[in-house]
Design a protein around this motif. Structure first.
Motif, PDB file in Angstrom:
ATOM      1  N   TRP A  28       7.243   8.590   1.908  1.00 51.90           N
ATOM      2  CA  TRP A  28       7.029   7.149   1.865  1.00 51.90           C
ATOM      3  C   TRP A  28       7.488   6.538   0.551  1.00 51.90           C
ATOM      4  O   TRP A  28       8.007   5.425   0.526  1.00 51.90           O
ATOM      5  N   THR A  41       0.860  -1.182   0.000  1.00 51.40           N
ATOM      6  CA  THR A  41       0.000   0.000   0.000  1.00 51.40           C
ATOM      7  C   THR A  41       0.892   1.226   0.000  1.00 51.40           C
ATOM      8  O   THR A  41       2.031   1.176   0.468  1.00 51.40           O
ATOM      9  N   TRP A  42       0.374   2.304  -0.529  1.00 59.53           N
ATOM     10  CA  TRP A  42       1.130   3.558  -0.576  1.00 59.53           C
ATOM     11  C   TRP A  42       0.377   4.583   0.239  1.00 59.53           C
ATOM     12  O   TRP A  42      -0.712   5.009  -0.145  1.00 59.53           O
ATOM     13  N   PRO A  43       0.928   5.007   1.379  1.00 61.24           N
ATOM     14  CA  PRO A  43       0.259   5.993   2.220  1.00 61.24           C
ATOM     15  C   PRO A  43       0.050   7.315   1.478  1.00 61.24           C
ATOM     16  O   PRO A  43       0.871   7.725   0.675  1.00 61.24           O
ATOM     17  N   LYS A  44      -1.079   7.953   1.771  1.00 57.55           N
ATOM     18  CA  LYS A  44      -1.378   9.227   1.133  1.00 57.55           C
ATOM     19  C   LYS A  44      -0.733  10.389   1.881  1.00 57.55           C
ATOM     20  O   LYS A  44      -0.350  11.386   1.273  1.00 57.55           O
ATOM     21  N   ASN A  45      -0.639  10.284   3.195  1.00 52.96           N
ATOM     22  CA  ASN A  45       0.041  11.326   3.976  1.00 52.96           C
ATOM     23  C   ASN A  45       1.537  11.207   3.775  1.00 52.96           C
ATOM     24  O   ASN A  45       2.093  10.112   3.821  1.00 52.96           O
ATOM     25  N   ARG A  46       2.186  12.341   3.551  1.00 49.17           N
ATOM     26  CA  ARG A  46       3.632  12.394   3.349  1.00 49.17           C
ATOM     27  C   ARG A  46       4.063  11.433   2.240  1.00 49.17           C
ATOM     28  O   ARG A  46       5.016  10.672   2.370  1.00 49.17           O
ATOM     29  N   ALA A  47       3.343  11.456   1.139  1.00 51.92           N
ATOM     30  CA  ALA A  47       3.543  10.517   0.038  1.00 51.92           C
ATOM     31  C   ALA A  47       4.973  10.529  -0.487  1.00 51.92           C
ATOM     32  O   ALA A  47       5.538   9.473  -0.780  1.00 51.92           O
TER      33      ALA A  47
END
Length: 127
Positions: free
Chosen positions: A73, A64-70
């Motif tokens: 990450w 999964t790819w986090p949306k916050n601080r993309a």
């Protein structure tokens, strides 16, 4: 993201220990001085086994790819994958076999496939 631990997540390693013990796979050690810090080392067979978390190592199925601080990450997770490739090359150059096991392969429904994968690489030690 704070719930995903980067260290000390022993559940995956303990699950692999349970599988190996249940099926008589012996000869492994943990905490060796092999480059890349493999989770398990079969030193007589010169085989390093890594148990990779689906999030931290970019599993092609479950990552999964986090949306916050993309941006952070993206750099972090692509860096982890690059380090994994570098460690694989380094160990192979030293004559080691490298086995990478995804976290999702440790589920009970995937146990037969996991054992086949392990036995392929560890055949002299496996029953």
């Amino acid at each position: 993201m704070s719930l995903i631990r980067s260290r000390g997540n022993r559940d995956t390693e303990l699950r692999l220990i349970t599988v190996m013990r249940a099926h008589g796979i012996t000869g492994w050690r943990r905490g060796s001085n092999v480059p890349g810090k493999p989770d398990f080392v079969f030193s007589k067979l010169k085989t390093a086994v890594f148990v990779d978390g689906c999030f931290w190592h970019g599993c092609p199925i479950h990552a999964t790819w986090p949306k916050n601080r993309a941006a952070f990450w993206l750099a972090k997770l692509t860096g982890n994958k690059a380090r994994d490739r570098r460690v694989n090359r380094e160990l192979r150059a030293l004559g080691w076999k490298v086995v990478r096991i995804w976290e999702h392969e440790l589920r009970r429904k995937n146990e037969v496939r996991l054992l086949r994968k392990l036995r392929t690489h560890l055949s002299p030690r496996c029953p």
